[in-house]
Design an enzyme around this catalytic site. Structure first.
Site, PDB file in Angstrom:
ATOM      1  CD1 TRP A 146       7.155   6.853  -2.762  1.00  0.00           C
ATOM      2  CD2 TRP A 146       6.660   6.979  -4.937  1.00  0.00           C
ATOM      3  NE1 TRP A 146       8.336   6.880  -3.455  1.00  0.00           N
ATOM      4  CE2 TRP A 146       8.063   6.949  -4.796  1.00  0.00           C
ATOM      5  CE3 TRP A 146       6.122   7.045  -6.228  1.00  0.00           C
ATOM      6  CZ2 TRP A 146       8.935   6.990  -5.884  1.00  0.00           C
ATOM      7  CZ3 TRP A 146       6.978   7.097  -7.317  1.00  0.00           C
ATOM      8  CH2 TRP A 146       8.368   7.072  -7.140  1.00  0.00           C
ATOM      9  NE  ARG A 162      -2.784  -1.416   4.551  1.00  0.00           N
ATOM     10  CZ  ARG A 162      -4.032  -1.529   4.116  1.00  0.00           C
ATOM     11  NH1 ARG A 162      -4.775  -2.510   4.544  1.00  0.00           N
ATOM     12  NH2 ARG A 162      -4.521  -0.661   3.246  1.00  0.00           N
ATOM     13  CG  ASP A 168      -2.077   0.959   1.108  1.00  0.00           C
ATOM     14  OD1 ASP A 168      -2.395   1.363  -0.025  1.00  0.00           O
ATOM     15  OD2 ASP A 168      -2.656   1.322   2.150  1.00  0.00           O
ATOM     16  CG  HIS A 199      -0.569   2.073  -9.232  1.00  0.00           C
ATOM     17  ND1 HIS A 199      -0.683   1.708  -7.911  1.00  0.00           N
ATOM     18  CD2 HIS A 199      -1.706   2.758  -9.523  1.00  0.00           C
ATOM     19  CE1 HIS A 199      -1.838   2.161  -7.425  1.00  0.00           C
ATOM     20  NE2 HIS A 199      -2.469   2.803  -8.381  1.00  0.00           N
ATOM     21  NE  ARG A 216      -7.797   0.682   5.506  1.00  0.00           N
ATOM     22  CZ  ARG A 216      -7.755   2.017   5.650  1.00  0.00           C
ATOM     23  NH1 ARG A 216      -8.017   2.561   6.820  1.00  0.00           N
ATOM     24  NH2 ARG A 216      -7.463   2.788   4.619  1.00  0.00           N
ATOM     25  CB  ILE A 217      -7.053  -7.283   7.399  1.00  0.00           C
ATOM     26  CG1 ILE A 217      -6.597  -7.479   8.857  1.00  0.00           C
ATOM     27  CG2 ILE A 217      -6.842  -8.559   6.591  1.00  0.00           C
ATOM     28  CD1 ILE A 217      -5.237  -8.036   9.073  1.00  0.00           C
ATOM     29  CG  LEU A 264       9.339 -16.684  -3.951  1.00  0.00           C
ATOM     30  CD1 LEU A 264       9.318 -16.814  -2.431  1.00  0.00           C
ATOM     31  CD2 LEU A 264       9.580 -15.231  -4.349  1.00  0.00           C
ATOM     32  CD  GLU A 297       3.637 -13.313  15.616  1.00  0.00           C
ATOM     33  OE1 GLU A 297       3.587 -12.150  16.071  1.00  0.00           O
ATOM     34  OE2 GLU A 297       3.241 -14.309  16.250  1.00  0.00           O
ATOM     35  NE  ARG A 355      -7.763   1.941  -5.252  1.00  0.00           N
ATOM     36  CZ  ARG A 355      -6.555   2.028  -4.750  1.00  0.00           C
ATOM     37  NH1 ARG A 355      -5.551   2.411  -5.511  1.00  0.00           N
ATOM     38  NH2 ARG A 355      -6.324   1.738  -3.480  1.00  0.00           N
ATOM     39  CB  SER A 384     -13.018  -8.160  -4.397  1.00  0.00           C
ATOM     40  OG  SER A 384     -12.845  -8.258  -3.003  1.00  0.00           O
ATOM     41  CD  GLU A 385     -13.271  -5.249  -1.033  1.00  0.00           C
ATOM     42  OE1 GLU A 385     -12.050  -5.535  -1.059  1.00  0.00           O
ATOM     43  OE2 GLU A 385     -14.155  -6.113  -0.853  1.00  0.00           O
TER      44      GLU A 385
END
Ligand code: IPE
Ligand code: IPE
Ligand code: MG
Length: 262
Positions: free
Chosen positions: A39, A200, A34, A51, A206-207, A145, A219, A85, A80-81
């Site tokens: 920025w 974050r 985020d 971005h 927040r999640i 990875l 954690e 935008r 999904s939200e």
């Protein structure tokens, strides 16, 4: 189930400099990337510039995770939200995903990174869906990875689609055991260990509908650093912080110490 994190002594440190031998490398890191918009705004540039810069950070963080032996890295790229935008930003992000996949596919494959998308991809354009499937196939045999990109992903959607599948099983098979492991088998991360470390960037605590089911015992680490400024050193700080936590999973601190010494 308790997941055992790898000890730094057991992994190939690669190009990354890790000075503390107490560093514990999380098996699975999940990141809400985020702060791209803020920025860019601070630099009087359009949000999409942020971005684009964010993709550079993604490249660096993937490299570092691959070299220090992180097994899984899940990046929240589009929630999904985020469809809510401005259209211009959403379209720009879709173009950026396409460009990044086209540009990075070969180098991901070369470096043994296995790429996978989670989320409802049916909402994406056919060409983007095809590109995603192509890169997933190209990198499928990667043994380094495991990189998971959460795109058009929502934690509630994930639990909902798992529940829908379970209902279908009940209809088809009549007797189905509905328990935690049944849900674990149906969420989109069924084949992955739960995240050990959640990061974050960007200052919010927040999640935002990320991996709701999977973060039960993860954690949590929050930093004010904006995603385009999140360097390898910043990731190292998060891992150091993680290494100093005592994960108790409901037990007492003494029980955990006894287990360690056993
Ligand atoms: C996160 O950065 C990237 C996406 C959601 C795609 P933001 O775009 O949310 O940046 P801020 O929060 O507005 O600074
Ligand atoms: C979360 O960031 C989603 C991604 C990073 C992809 P947002 O910037 O969309 O979260 P909110 O809306 O501030 O909670
Ligand atoms: Mg944001």
């Amino acid at each position: 189930m308790t997941k055992t994190p790898y000890n730094i002594k057991n992994i190939n440190q690669g190009e990354n400099k890790i000075n503390s031998i107490k560093t514990i490398i999380p098996r699975h890191i999940a990141i809400v990337m985020d702060g791209n918009g803020r920025w860019a705004k601070a630099k009087h540039r359009p949000r999409l510039f942020g971005h684009h810069q964010g993709v550079e950070t993604v490249r660096n963080i993937i490299k570092m995770c691959n070299s220090i032996g992180v097994e899984c890295l899940t990046l929240f790229a589009f929630s999904s939200e985020n469809w809510n935008r401005p259209k211009e930003e959403v379209n720009g992000l879709m173009k950026l995903f396409m460009m990044a996949l086209e540009k990075e596919a070969k180098s991901l494959a070369k470096n043994g990174v296995r790429l996978e998308f989670i989320g409802d991809r049916s909402a994406f354009s056919t060409s983007l869906q095809k590109k995603i499937a192509q890169v997933e196939a190209l990198t499928a045999s990667g043994e380094g990875l495991h990189l998971i990109i959460a795109a058009n992903y929502g934690g509630r959607w994930d639990i909902l689609q798992a529940t829908q599948k379970m209902m279908q099983q009940v209809i088809n098979e009549k007797s189905v055991t509905i328990d935690e492991s049944a849900i674990n088998r149906l969420v989109s991360t069924a084949h992955l260990p739960d995240p050990d470390l959640f990061i974050r960037t960007g200052g919010e605590r927040r999640i935002s509908n990320f991996l709701l089911w999977q973060l039960a015992y993860t954690e949590l680490y929050f930093t004010d650093v904006l995603w385009p400024d999140f360097t390898r050193d910043e990731l190292q700080l998060a891992i150091d912080d993680f290494s100093n936590r005592q994960r108790r999973f409901g037990m007492t601190g003494e029980q955990i110490k006894d287990k360690k010494n056993a």
